[in-house]
Scaffold this active site. Sequence first.
Site, PDB file in Angstrom:
ATOM      1  N   LYS C  80       1.031  -1.256  -0.127  1.00 33.89           N
ATOM      2  CA  LYS C  80       0.070   0.119   0.121  1.00 33.89           C
ATOM      3  C   LYS C  80       0.763   1.181  -0.129  1.00 33.89           C
ATOM      4  O   LYS C  80       1.851   1.284   0.545  1.00 33.89           O
ATOM      5  CB  LYS C  80      -0.792  -0.131   1.252  1.00 33.89           C
ATOM      6  CG  LYS C  80      -1.982   0.894   1.049  1.00 33.89           C
ATOM      7  CD  LYS C  80      -2.732   0.878   2.541  1.00 33.89           C
ATOM      8  CE  LYS C  80      -4.112   1.905   2.398  1.00 33.89           C
ATOM      9  NZ  LYS C  80      -4.883   1.757   3.584  1.00 33.89           N
ATOM     10  N   SER C 155      -9.789   1.740   2.763  1.00 33.36           N
ATOM     11  CA  SER C 155      -8.852   2.291   1.847  1.00 33.36           C
ATOM     12  C   SER C 155      -7.943   1.496   1.066  1.00 33.36           C
ATOM     13  O   SER C 155      -7.295   1.889   0.046  1.00 33.36           O
ATOM     14  CB  SER C 155      -8.265   3.344   2.707  1.00 33.36           C
ATOM     15  OG  SER C 155      -7.377   2.763   3.709  1.00 33.36           O
ATOM     16  N   SER C 179      -9.757  -0.693   7.137  1.00 36.36           N
ATOM     17  CA  SER C 179      -9.369  -0.293   5.743  1.00 36.36           C
ATOM     18  C   SER C 179      -8.628  -1.713   5.027  1.00 36.36           C
ATOM     19  O   SER C 179      -8.223  -1.617   3.738  1.00 36.36           O
ATOM     20  CB  SER C 179      -8.124   0.727   5.710  1.00 36.36           C
ATOM     21  OG  SER C 179      -9.063   2.035   5.612  1.00 36.36           O
TER      22      SER C 179
END
Lengths: 94, 481, 489
Positions: C80, C155, C179
Amino acid sequence: MTISLKELEHVAELARLSIPENELKAYTCQLDDILKSIEKLKELDTDNVEPTAHILPVRNVMRGDIVREGIGREDALGGAPDVEEGQFKVPKIV
Amino acid sequence: MTEYEAVIGLEVHAELKTNSKIFCFCTTEFGGKPNTHVCPICLGLPGTLPVLNEKVVDLAIKAGLALNCEIAEFSKFDRKNYYYPDLPKNFQISQYDLPIAREGYLNIDVDGRQKRIGITRLHMEEDAGKLVHSGDSITGADYSLVDYNRTGVPLIEIVSEPDMSSPEEARAYLDQLKAILEYTDVSDCKMQEGSLRCDANVSVRPKGSQKLGTKTEVKNMNSFRALQRALEYEIERQIEVLEEGGQVVQETRSWNEARGITETMRSKEDAHDYRYLPEPDLVPLVIDVEWVERIRQTIPELPLERKKRFVEEYGLPEYDAGVVTSSKKLADFFEACVEKFGNPKEVSNWIMGELMRLLNANNMELNDSPVTPGGLIRILELVKEGTISGKIAKQVFEEMFNTGETPDAIIKKKNLIQISDSGELEGIIASVMENNPKSVEDYRSGKKQALKFLVGQVMKETKGKANPQLVNDILLKKLSE
Amino acid sequence: MENIVNLTITEIHKLLTDKELSAVELTKAFLDYIDRIDPTIRAFITVTENTALAQAEEIDRAIAQGKKIGLLSGVPMALKDNLCTAGVKTTCCSKMLENWVSPYSATVVEKLQEAGAIMLGKLNMDEFAMGSSTENSKFFTTKNPWDTSRVPGGSSGGPTAAVAAGEAIYTLGSDTGGSIRQPASFCGVVGLKPTYGRVSRYGLIAFASSLDQIGPITKNVRDCAIVLKAISGFDPYDSTSVDIEVPDYEKALTGEVNGLRIGIPKEYFEIGISKEITEKVLKAVELLEDLGAVCEEMSLPHTEYALPAYYVIAPAEASSNLARFDGVSYGYRDENAEDVISMYKNSRGEGLGPEVKRRIMLGTYALSSGYYDAYYLKAQKVRTLIKQDFDKAFEKFDAFITPTTPSIAFKAGDKVEDPLAMYKSDLFTVPSNMAGIPAISVPCGFAEGMPVGLQIIAKPFAEETLLRIAYAYENCRGTEVLLPDLEVN
């Protein structure tokens, strides 16, 4: 309304965010919606409840007073938008 | 006319004597090229986290104990949020509602009277970076440059009660606080390097009134003298405002050293909303009795106790004892000399006279000078055994101060040994008498002060090396022949 | 070559050590695949082709020299884009950090590098991890591999979509209020949020420090156990990482759940949840009961207060964490500003997206003078109540099972205009962040053709329990194809 346009402007000022004039109202409405949903917390009686800031019962995490080499000046300044004489340059303060 | 009294509280920031910064491994060394004592953590780069330096807590506890504070069993760090370019994260890690120490005091001596000044709290925090403004000052600068070397250097902030009622008391408080922090090895307290900084809260009220007046906060006082001058000015200013029927405005004012005045910095309305929140990246501190006791063991005799002991044990006058104990190094120096040489008053005279004169003249700390107790003792011995005169001794001391050479080497090199050989002196005295017949005549006709002149002439002739007592004796003998 | 899309860590390890495949061949195959598939999925912000191949060559050399390699050696993964990687851009998918290159690497990144991992690149996310659909990325929106008209969740939408699409064997995400788990549920992959303190946060660009955790996203439970072990443990650079031993999580994967006491908190089935999801989750519960787990309906009474309390605490911390993005020493700066204050305001105003600004303002408001007690302090107290709910329930139960999300992946654009509706997709994931306890999302079937996620929640540092239950369930569920058919030839 839980938050007024004026309060929103104040908050934006505190947070150092420029918000275009034409977006102020939308932000105010959205924050108002969110704050209203947060009002739900008022249903709970928390008078005798301790607040939780740290979820773990861990205490006293420390390190020894040892010096280690930092990063070089080049790396320190590497991402800077403006540099002069090895320092970060910023526009006038007052 | 109303008589007024001032109410003063001080907020003092002192840099702690650690090797590394409070939350990262960077050195705390003063100076260094800009932005060379930095790492991702103190630069506040995204993703970095603070880890507390244990020594910082030790020193904060030590300072707290030396200031008679209660050490908190449970303490935590908080974030103080405000935007300023010297603060890379735009928050300062500090302590808000649970400081490490609170409710202490220290005693000050003003005009021979002792007064207790309360300490509200003492907490740990990180220092900010340094800004250099183009041009001379922040106002009117086109731009500023930021150096983060100092960012993250550990500080303690010590907040006093508003217990001081004059600039002299404030000065005495700061003197005493500085001495305590130095004695305990908590801080270097070098105001010129910014390792000791001071802000003041000042108000005035009619004498005898219990109600506090509106206060102002005065910042930017960079020396002891500045503190005193700024307070004098500010108290005077507030009294004037009241006398003219006005009201003191609650605000933050800045001391302008050049103009000798305080100026409005920001009004109450512009006061920061710091939005404190518990620092989530640092876990709380729990300080148990063992920890506190371990630190208590390391606290040396403190300045006022030592002063008292010097008066009692060495018979020093109050004044001398106060000066000699004003810094731990000076007091240690004194005791080292007295231990070997005795004669406390003579030693304190030398310290208060020659040593402090030279330190002040050169703007130096005792540590920076090469003079050792051994050196001073040797000089005192040389005087005592008559090898050098008292006057030459001062010359030797200054030379030793400047070069670091031993007294014996200096004396040898400069040929300063006292002439105590009567044969040699008799020759010199004879020629002095021959060259000054008028003075000889004067003495013999009863003008006894002519002796002093003749001794002076002999000293001049020997470049001060003649043993004055011996010169005196021989002259007297010869004059009465 | 085998279909790389379906490979798992253990399979790759075998292929590499048996010398049936080299790390370079494998890496090239992945880079090729990303080349072909990512224009459709859009999971990657940065592809680090050269360093990936260089890392692979090193692994191949080690193998050729007969060195023993670890399980993660030569296994391609991706991160990420809020995990700092020295020398490779870390953008948080924000204009603010569009060109920022960190001079240091996150602890988890260093750990994986030492384990011989091959980093293929950095993955898309909602800006600064604020969002539930990856639509808040400054750069582009990632598509759900199961239906590209739908969002992958957020996210960590890039990391979950990448695993679901087979573009990486595993990825790391971060989870502040769900997330990792919410997008794992939307994309039909396994996602685990460890106990707060299990994994070092050093080098994770903070959103809400008291809630953030880094965790693995994988195709199956075994891979999840392997990656979790590799990234866990105390880090002297993170005071909130906990100094307790890291177990060998794979050992928990026995298929045994006999006697485990599992609570089914009724509150998670009451609030606006789709009927189909309830059915899938309850079917999974039945399966576990068949395996000997003791499942029982119970109550976590403060569940509904977790979300409003979260939306005070997380933005409050974020407002402080993100204050550093000011244009002074890194990141975006408005070059035209004439003084510092306007530089701050414009740099932040232009450099940060609307959701980020919204949350910063919300958090600033909650901490500001006069509102602190009513909002921030109140939320912290409610956090205590939520924690107490769990503490009490753990006296009786080893774990809880809930749906991961109230609905399946929604259509792109559906909730963009309504932040509050978007927030509600975190309803079931937020409580475990607030309590700091571990939780995992495991695929448990499909509704309307889209994956459904089952959430398991356990005691602090009982990741083994999570993995044990998840593995037993996965084992029992059958290894039906759980990846979308994407190969576009």
